[in-house]
Write a protein that holds these residues in place. Structure first.
Motif, PDB file in Angstrom:
ATOM      1  N   ILE A   1       1.047  -1.012   0.110  1.00  0.00           N
ATOM      2  CA  ILE A   1       0.075  -0.076  -0.071  1.00  0.00           C
ATOM      3  C   ILE A   1       0.852   1.243   0.025  1.00  0.00           C
ATOM      4  CG2 ILE A   1      -1.838   1.365   1.391  1.00  0.00           C
ATOM      5  CD1 ILE A   1      -2.376  -1.319   2.609  1.00  0.00           C
TER       6      ILE A   1
ATOM      7  N   LEU B   1      -6.602  -1.858   2.508  1.00  0.00           N
ATOM      8  CA  LEU B   1      -7.068  -3.073   3.245  1.00  0.00           C
ATOM      9  C   LEU B   1      -6.013  -3.499   4.048  1.00  0.00           C
ATOM     10  CD1 LEU B   1      -9.256  -5.069   3.787  1.00  0.00           C
ATOM     11  CD2 LEU B   1      -8.199  -6.561   1.854  1.00  0.00           C
ATOM     12  N   PHE B   2      -6.117  -3.198   5.593  1.00  0.00           N
ATOM     13  CA  PHE B   2      -5.152  -3.882   6.399  1.00  0.00           C
ATOM     14  C   PHE B   2      -5.736  -4.540   7.701  1.00  0.00           C
ATOM     15  CE2 PHE B   2      -2.165  -3.292   9.771  1.00  0.00           C
ATOM     16  CZ  PHE B   2      -0.914  -3.556   8.962  1.00  0.00           C
ATOM     17  N   VAL B   3      -4.974  -5.602   7.957  1.00  0.00           N
ATOM     18  CA  VAL B   3      -5.371  -6.369   9.093  1.00  0.00           C
ATOM     19  C   VAL B   3      -4.065  -6.542  10.050  1.00  0.00           C
ATOM     20  CG1 VAL B   3      -5.990  -8.622  10.037  1.00  0.00           C
ATOM     21  CG2 VAL B   3      -7.143  -7.666   8.169  1.00  0.00           C
TER      22      VAL B   3
ATOM     23  N   GLY C   1      -5.259 -14.091   8.485  1.00  0.00           N
ATOM     24  CA  GLY C   1      -5.630 -15.638   8.313  1.00  0.00           C
ATOM     25  C   GLY C   1      -6.897 -16.225   9.142  1.00  0.00           C
ATOM     26  N   MET C   2      -7.667 -14.911   9.580  1.00  0.00           N
ATOM     27  CA  MET C   2      -8.796 -15.556  10.312  1.00  0.00           C
ATOM     28  C   MET C   2     -10.163 -15.203   9.547  1.00  0.00           C
ATOM     29  SD  MET C   2      -7.843 -14.054  14.147  1.00  0.00           S
ATOM     30  CE  MET C   2      -6.159 -14.801  14.827  1.00  0.00           C
ATOM     31  N   GLY C   3     -10.043 -14.695   8.320  1.00  0.00           N
ATOM     32  CA  GLY C   3     -11.021 -14.182   7.516  1.00  0.00           C
ATOM     33  C   GLY C   3     -11.362 -12.757   7.678  1.00  0.00           C
ATOM     34  N   LEU C   4     -10.880 -11.945   8.432  1.00  0.00           N
ATOM     35  CA  LEU C   4     -11.193 -10.659   8.595  1.00  0.00           C
ATOM     36  C   LEU C   4     -10.774  -9.689   7.292  1.00  0.00           C
ATOM     37  CD1 LEU C   4      -9.703 -10.040  12.087  1.00  0.00           C
ATOM     38  CD2 LEU C   4     -12.082  -9.922  11.581  1.00  0.00           C
ATOM     39  N   GLY C   5      -9.544 -10.015   6.672  1.00  0.00           N
ATOM     40  CA  GLY C   5      -9.417  -9.311   5.478  1.00  0.00           C
ATOM     41  C   GLY C   5     -10.617  -9.577   4.452  1.00  0.00           C
ATOM     42  N   ARG C   6     -10.899 -10.679   3.995  1.00  0.00           N
ATOM     43  CA  ARG C   6     -11.998 -10.827   3.283  1.00  0.00           C
ATOM     44  C   ARG C   6     -13.191 -10.145   3.497  1.00  0.00           C
ATOM     45  NH1 ARG C   6     -13.122 -14.251  -1.137  1.00  0.00           N
ATOM     46  NH2 ARG C   6     -11.301 -15.330  -0.999  1.00  0.00           N
TER      47      ARG C   6
ATOM     48  N   SER D   1      -4.220  -4.045  -6.660  1.00  0.00           N
ATOM     49  CA  SER D   1      -3.408  -4.651  -5.423  1.00  0.00           C
ATOM     50  C   SER D   1      -2.035  -5.255  -6.323  1.00  0.00           C
ATOM     51  CB  SER D   1      -4.494  -5.720  -4.842  1.00  0.00           C
ATOM     52  OG  SER D   1      -3.600  -6.098  -3.778  1.00  0.00           O
TER      53      SER D   1
ATOM     54  N   ASN E   1      -0.935  -7.620  -3.847  1.00  0.00           N
ATOM     55  CA  ASN E   1      -1.123  -8.589  -2.913  1.00  0.00           C
ATOM     56  C   ASN E   1      -1.926 -10.013  -3.531  1.00  0.00           C
ATOM     57  OD1 ASN E   1      -1.793 -10.430  -0.726  1.00  0.00           O
ATOM     58  ND2 ASN E   1      -1.299  -8.832   0.619  1.00  0.00           N
TER      59      ASN E   1
ATOM     60  N   ILE F   1      -3.131 -12.444  -2.277  1.00  0.00           N
ATOM     61  CA  ILE F   1      -4.492 -12.494  -1.383  1.00  0.00           C
ATOM     62  C   ILE F   1      -5.480 -11.847  -1.990  1.00  0.00           C
ATOM     63  CG2 ILE F   1      -5.478 -12.494   0.998  1.00  0.00           C
ATOM     64  CD1 ILE F   1      -2.665 -13.037   2.059  1.00  0.00           C
TER      65      ILE F   1
ATOM     66  N   LYS G   1      -6.774 -12.417  -5.407  1.00  0.00           N
ATOM     67  CA  LYS G   1      -7.926 -13.599  -5.265  1.00  0.00           C
ATOM     68  C   LYS G   1      -9.243 -13.203  -4.790  1.00  0.00           C
ATOM     69  CE  LYS G   1      -8.495 -18.347  -3.700  1.00  0.00           C
ATOM     70  NZ  LYS G   1      -9.539 -18.228  -2.738  1.00  0.00           N
TER      71      LYS G   1
HETATM   72  C1  LIG Z   1      -4.145  -8.837   2.791  1.00  0.00           C
HETATM   73  C2  LIG Z   1      -4.519  -8.821   4.115  1.00  0.00           C
HETATM   74  C3  LIG Z   1      -5.463  -7.708   4.264  1.00  0.00           C
HETATM   75  C4  LIG Z   1      -5.405 -10.332   4.235  1.00  0.00           C
HETATM   76  O1  LIG Z   1      -6.067 -10.070   5.466  1.00  0.00           O
HETATM   77  P1  LIG Z   1      -6.289 -11.381   6.174  1.00  0.00           P
HETATM   78  O2  LIG Z   1      -7.246 -11.224   7.228  1.00  0.00           O
HETATM   79  O3  LIG Z   1      -5.188 -12.397   6.608  1.00  0.00           O
HETATM   80  O4  LIG Z   1      -7.009 -12.351   5.225  1.00  0.00           O
HETATM   81  P2  LIG Z   1      -8.277 -13.660   5.200  1.00  0.00           P
HETATM   82  O5  LIG Z   1      -7.959 -14.354   6.624  1.00  0.00           O
HETATM   83  O6  LIG Z   1      -9.396 -13.109   5.137  1.00  0.00           O
HETATM   84  O7  LIG Z   1      -7.841 -14.412   3.888  1.00  0.00           O
HETATM   85  C5  LIG Z   1      -8.435 -14.028   2.721  1.00  0.00           C
HETATM   86  C6  LIG Z   1      -7.918 -15.391   1.811  1.00  0.00           C
HETATM   87  O8  LIG Z   1      -6.586 -15.566   1.625  1.00  0.00           O
HETATM   88  C7  LIG Z   1      -5.969 -16.511   2.096  1.00  0.00           C
HETATM   89  N1  LIG Z   1      -4.782 -16.441   2.770  1.00  0.00           N
HETATM   90  C8  LIG Z   1      -4.505 -15.718   3.772  1.00  0.00           C
HETATM   91  N2  LIG Z   1      -3.307 -15.834   4.246  1.00  0.00           N
HETATM   92  C9  LIG Z   1      -2.545 -16.201   3.147  1.00  0.00           C
HETATM   93  C10 LIG Z   1      -1.287 -16.369   3.060  1.00  0.00           C
HETATM   94  N3  LIG Z   1      -0.335 -16.065   3.897  1.00  0.00           N
HETATM   95  N4  LIG Z   1      -1.005 -17.138   1.741  1.00  0.00           N
HETATM   96  C11 LIG Z   1      -2.016 -17.582   0.958  1.00  0.00           C
HETATM   97  N5  LIG Z   1      -3.340 -17.667   1.155  1.00  0.00           N
HETATM   98  C12 LIG Z   1      -3.622 -16.748   2.267  1.00  0.00           C
HETATM   99  C13 LIG Z   1      -7.134 -17.296   3.008  1.00  0.00           C
HETATM  100  O9  LIG Z   1      -6.912 -18.691   3.051  1.00  0.00           O
HETATM  101  C14 LIG Z   1      -8.408 -16.604   2.424  1.00  0.00           C
HETATM  102  O10 LIG Z   1      -8.863 -17.501   1.544  1.00  0.00           O
HETATM  103  P3  LIG Z   1     -10.227 -18.118   1.291  1.00  0.00           P
HETATM  104  O11 LIG Z   1     -11.214 -16.741   1.669  1.00  0.00           O
HETATM  105  O12 LIG Z   1     -10.394 -18.303  -0.012  1.00  0.00           O
HETATM  106  O13 LIG Z   1     -10.303 -19.080   2.555  1.00  0.00           O
HETATM  107  C15 LIG Z   1      -3.456  -8.939   5.307  1.00  0.00           C
HETATM  108  O14 LIG Z   1      -2.624  -9.913   5.028  1.00  0.00           O
HETATM  109  C16 LIG Z   1      -2.679  -7.552   5.236  1.00  0.00           C
HETATM  110  O15 LIG Z   1      -3.020  -6.561   6.136  1.00  0.00           O
HETATM  111  N6  LIG Z   1      -1.571  -7.479   4.475  1.00  0.00           N
HETATM  112  C17 LIG Z   1      -0.853  -6.046   4.879  1.00  0.00           C
HETATM  113  C18 LIG Z   1      -1.212  -5.013   3.670  1.00  0.00           C
HETATM  114  C19 LIG Z   1      -1.603  -5.576   2.421  1.00  0.00           C
HETATM  115  O16 LIG Z   1      -0.978  -6.109   1.760  1.00  0.00           O
HETATM  116  N7  LIG Z   1      -3.101  -5.053   2.236  1.00  0.00           N
HETATM  117  C20 LIG Z   1      -3.282  -5.504   0.789  1.00  0.00           C
HETATM  118  C21 LIG Z   1      -3.135  -4.144  -0.085  1.00  0.00           C
HETATM  119  S1  LIG Z   1      -3.970  -4.122  -1.462  1.00  0.00           S
END
Ligand SMILES: CC(C)(COP(=O)(O)OP(=O)(O)OC[C@H]1O[C@@H](n2cnc3c(N)ncnc32)[C@H](O)[C@@H]1OP(=O)(O)O)[C@@H](O)C(=O)NCCC(=O)NCCS
Length: 176
Positions: free
Chosen positions: A27, A70-72, A78-83, A104, A106, A108, A111
């Motif tokens: 970001i 988007l930031f967690v 990995g707990m579903g919060l980002g989604r 993005s 990223n 994740i 996807k």
């Molecule tokens: C990107 C981010 C917001 C994801 O948040 P999160 O809460 O970890 O995501 P979720 O737990 O909701 O996972 C979302 C999906 O990614 C998958 N996932 C999570 N961590 C993963 C990893 N390290 N590698 C591969 N897949 C992963 C999950 O299995 C899930 O898939 P599904 O919904 O199909 O089962 C978080 O990693 C983050 O804050 N990153 C730093 C900032 C950033 O890069 N933001 C995005 C900028 S665009």
């Protein structure tokens, strides 16, 4: 138990976001003022009401909303919060009859875009026809406005030097 709700962030939360986002290459960054004044923010809290993540989005045209950041917090990933934050931000904008735009690097988040049927492309020069015909100027002028921000210019320069890597950004749009 976590709760996602749409609300403004407090100053300490905004400070935490700015500080943490400085550490990610994904970001480019939004200033404290941008976080404090943004109208559309989804916030995730734990069972004690403590802040654990957020999704910032804003309308950049009467027909368009951008999912901007988007930031967690690391320990809650990995707990579903980002989604959930991403999905709820999209739902909120679609409910307000806005088309969605996001970018993005990223995998994740890329996807998440694909799962929500965003049309993806690799640069503004390849904006899909559905948006290109009517909104090309809107996208380019938004991009110029986005980049012409002192905080962001500083962060882009700093991160480009610090992380060196040329991240491959994926662009996405979804029409409402
Ligand atoms: C990107 C981010 C917001 C994801 O948040 P999160 O809460 O970890 O995501 P979720 O737990 O909701 O996972 C979302 C999906 O990614 C998958 N996932 C999570 N961590 C993963 C990893 N390290 N590698 C591969 N897949 C992963 C999950 O299995 C899930 O898939 P599904 O919904 O199909 O089962 C978080 O990693 C983050 O804050 N990153 C730093 C900032 C950033 O890069 N933001 C995005 C900028 S665009």
């Amino acid at each position: 138990m976590f709760r996602i709700s749409k609300r403004k962030v407090t100053k300490p939360e905004a400070r935490l976001l700015v500080r943490q986002i400085k550490l990610t290459p994904n970001i480019m960054g939004y200033s404290l003022t941008e976080w404090m004044t943004a109208e559309h923010i989804m916030v995730a809290e734990d069972e004690n009401g403590s802040f654990v993540g957020a999704c910032l989005s804003y309308d950049f045209h009467e027909d368009w909303n951008k999912i901007a950041a988007l930031f967690v917090l690391k320990e809650f990933r990995g707990m579903g919060l980002g989604r959930s934050l991403f999905d709820k931000s999209c739902e909120d904008a679609l409910k307000r009859r806005k088309n969605l735009y996001t970018i993005s690097a990223n995998k994740i988040v890329i996807k998440m875009m694909q799962d929500l049927d965003f049309v993806t492309f690799d640069s503004l020069a390849h904006l899909p026809k559905s948006a290109n015909n009517k909104y090309k100027f809107v996208f380019y002028s938004h991009h110029l406005k986005w980049i012409a921000n002192f905080y962001r210019l500083q962060e882009i320069a700093r991160k480009t030097i610090l992380y060196k890597s040329q991240k491959k950004f994926v662009y996405g749009v979804k029409l409402c």
